[in-house]
Design an enzyme around this catalytic site. Structure first.
Site, PDB file in Angstrom:
ATOM      1  N   HIS A   1       0.666  -1.097  -0.231  1.00 39.72           N
ATOM      2  CA  HIS A   1      -0.211  -0.187   0.425  1.00 39.72           C
ATOM      3  C   HIS A   1       1.136   0.780  -0.127  1.00 39.72           C
ATOM      4  O   HIS A   1       2.005   0.910   0.806  1.00 39.72           O
ATOM      5  CB  HIS A   1      -0.694   0.353   1.449  1.00 39.72           C
ATOM      6  CG  HIS A   1      -1.629   1.217   1.185  1.00 39.72           C
ATOM      7  ND1 HIS A   1      -2.671   1.068   0.852  1.00 39.72           N
ATOM      8  CD2 HIS A   1      -1.783   2.143   1.938  1.00 39.72           C
ATOM      9  CE1 HIS A   1      -4.071   2.495   0.515  1.00 39.72           C
ATOM     10  NE2 HIS A   1      -2.975   3.104   1.297  1.00 39.72           N
ATOM     11  N   CYS A   2       0.886   1.761  -0.776  1.00 40.03           N
ATOM     12  CA  CYS A   2       1.842   3.175  -0.739  1.00 40.03           C
ATOM     13  C   CYS A   2       0.966   4.509  -1.108  1.00 40.03           C
ATOM     14  O   CYS A   2      -0.142   5.062  -1.560  1.00 40.03           O
ATOM     15  CB  CYS A   2       2.171   2.930  -2.697  1.00 40.03           C
ATOM     16  SG  CYS A   2       3.335   5.130  -3.088  1.00 40.03           S
ATOM     17  N   PRO A   3       1.251   5.237   0.227  1.00 42.89           N
ATOM     18  CA  PRO A   3       0.913   6.675   0.738  1.00 42.89           C
ATOM     19  C   PRO A   3       0.495   7.588  -0.505  1.00 42.89           C
ATOM     20  O   PRO A   3      -0.099   8.200  -0.811  1.00 42.89           O
ATOM     21  CB  PRO A   3       1.466   6.654   2.111  1.00 42.89           C
ATOM     22  CG  PRO A   3       3.200   5.988   1.813  1.00 42.89           C
ATOM     23  CD  PRO A   3       2.485   4.726   0.967  1.00 42.89           C
TER      24      PRO A   3
ATOM     25  N   ASN B   1      -1.966   6.840  -2.120  1.00 46.21           N
ATOM     26  CA  ASN B   1      -2.721   6.587  -1.600  1.00 46.21           C
ATOM     27  C   ASN B   1      -4.111   5.741  -2.266  1.00 46.21           C
ATOM     28  O   ASN B   1      -5.387   5.640  -2.594  1.00 46.21           O
ATOM     29  CB  ASN B   1      -3.916   7.383  -1.257  1.00 46.21           C
ATOM     30  CG  ASN B   1      -5.308   7.760  -0.433  1.00 46.21           C
ATOM     31  OD1 ASN B   1      -4.972   6.848   0.452  1.00 46.21           O
ATOM     32  ND2 ASN B   1      -6.065   8.266  -0.423  1.00 46.21           N
ATOM     33  N   ASN B   2      -3.449   4.267  -2.622  1.00 45.52           N
ATOM     34  CA  ASN B   2      -4.142   3.214  -2.962  1.00 45.52           C
ATOM     35  C   ASN B   2      -2.959   2.152  -3.033  1.00 45.52           C
ATOM     36  O   ASN B   2      -2.273   2.439  -2.840  1.00 45.52           O
ATOM     37  CB  ASN B   2      -3.844   3.324  -5.135  1.00 45.52           C
ATOM     38  CG  ASN B   2      -4.654   2.441  -5.172  1.00 45.52           C
ATOM     39  OD1 ASN B   2      -5.698   1.715  -4.285  1.00 45.52           O
ATOM     40  ND2 ASN B   2      -4.679   2.738  -7.134  1.00 45.52           N
TER      41      ASN B   2
END
Length: 357
Positions: free
Chosen positions: A154-156, A159-160
């Site tokens: 999950h990549c901040p 945001n996905n």
């Protein structure tokens, strides 16, 4: 209920802060490069150099924004309905308190599913939160609160969840952001040197040039390491999760279990048609539910189907696509059902012996 709902909404809103920050930095970099450097300083640059800079800048800018947009707004792929327990089985599963009894229910439900990986203890991978049997390489994301097919992380910054549906877009986003930053840093370097030698006019553009070089160089270093790491993962056909925790197969854990060779590993993410590799359009192979595996150890319980044409047909009439190869390398449903049936029978015999004892 209400405070929890409000808290959840606040968390979703705050999750967009990194994306908004990146968007603001990109907008400022566009203004600083196009307006301050190329247009306002046109007499210093020269018109021919200005035109060349603007063409290459906008090419990299468009591809960077396009791939970034696709990474952010492509919905993560989820397990299909066939991986959900039937209503009756789900009710039985929820009523059972013993893990062994729950596993028996999962083994029965998994007879028709193309499952190849297990938990560390050899059990069926099941998500209690989503109430689905997890397909191979699928994991639950606590941030998105869903199971994601071939989840990488999950990549901040987007945001996905990065997974099967947008992993190619994420790789291209890293590639084009690196090209974007390298181009800015390389073309601004000469003006950055002039800044320190006091050869630039004393205007506010000097500070845009100074910070533009520093920001581009800083992002170059961080993106280069991340991009190199993910290229290595693509070449090995591993996700970030699998790089830290090897998937467990019937014969045990194998970090290279999904590796098919460098070329096939690349094609699995980018597709067969090379003309689409550099475009942020979906071309990945398969459906995200099943993946071809590298069967190194012979196992009598594993079904291997040789890709041979029927005697009545020539080899040219039987094309072998990557998807059919995937299905042939996976467990066949019939053999898989027999294996699970044997497993259930063994457990039943053991239970009977314990009862008689």
């Amino acid at each position: 209920m209400a405070p929890t709902h409000v808290l959840r909404c606040c968390q979703r809103g705050l999750a967009w802060i990194p994306v908004i920050f990146i968007a603001l930095v990109v907008c400022w970099s566009y203004y600083a490069y196009v307006v301050e450097l190329c247009i306002c300083n046109a007499p210093i640059n020269g018109k021919s150099q200005q035109v060349v800079y603007l063409i290459f800048f906008h090419l990299s800018f468009i591809m960077f924004v396009w791939s970034y947009w696709k990474t952010i707004f492509t919905k993560p792929a989820n397990p299909s309905k066939e991986f959900c327990l039937p209503k009756a089985e789900k009710e039985r599963y929820e009523k059972e308190e013993l893990p062994e009894s729950q596993q028996e229910i999962l083994w029965r439900a998994a007879t028709s599913l193309p499952l190849y990986t297990r938990t560390g203890a050899g059990a069926i991978r099941y998500c209690d939160r989503c109430q689905v049997i997890k397909p191979d390489r699928c994991h639950h994301c606590s941030a998105c609160d869903m199971c994601v097919l071939k989840m990488d992380h999950h990549c901040p910054w987007v945001n996905n969840c990065v997974g099967f549906s947008n992993y190619k877009f994420f790789i291209l986003f890293l590639a084009y952001s690196l090209v974007y930053c390298l181009f800015i840093a390389a073309t601004v370097l000469q003006y950055f040197i002039k800044f320190w030698t006091n050869e630039l006019p004393d205007t506010h553009a000097k500070f845009h040039v100074l910070f533009l070089f520093f920001v581009a160089a800083m992002f170059c270093i961080s993106i280069l390491s991340l991009f190199s790491y993910h290229l290595w993962l693509v070449g090995k056909n591993r996700s970030t999760i699998e790089a830290f925790r090897a998937p467990v197969f019937r014969t045990g854990s194998d970090k290279n279990g999904f590796s098919l060779g460098f070329r096939k590993n690349i094609a699995q993410v980018f597709g067969d048609q090379k003309k689409y590799w550099l475009l942020p359009v979906f071309t990945s192979q398969g459906d995200g539910l099943t993946f071809p595996t590298r069967l190194v150890n012979s196992d009598v319980e594993q079904a291997t189907v040789t890709l041979q044409p029927e005697p009545s047909k020539s080899a040219a009439e039987v094309p072998v696509s990557p998807l059919s190869e995937s299905q042939n390398r996976l467990l066949s449903n019939d053999q898989h059902a027999n294996n699970i049936g044997e497993h259930l029978a063994n457990n039943t015999l053991k239970s009977g012996e314990l009862g008689r004892g």
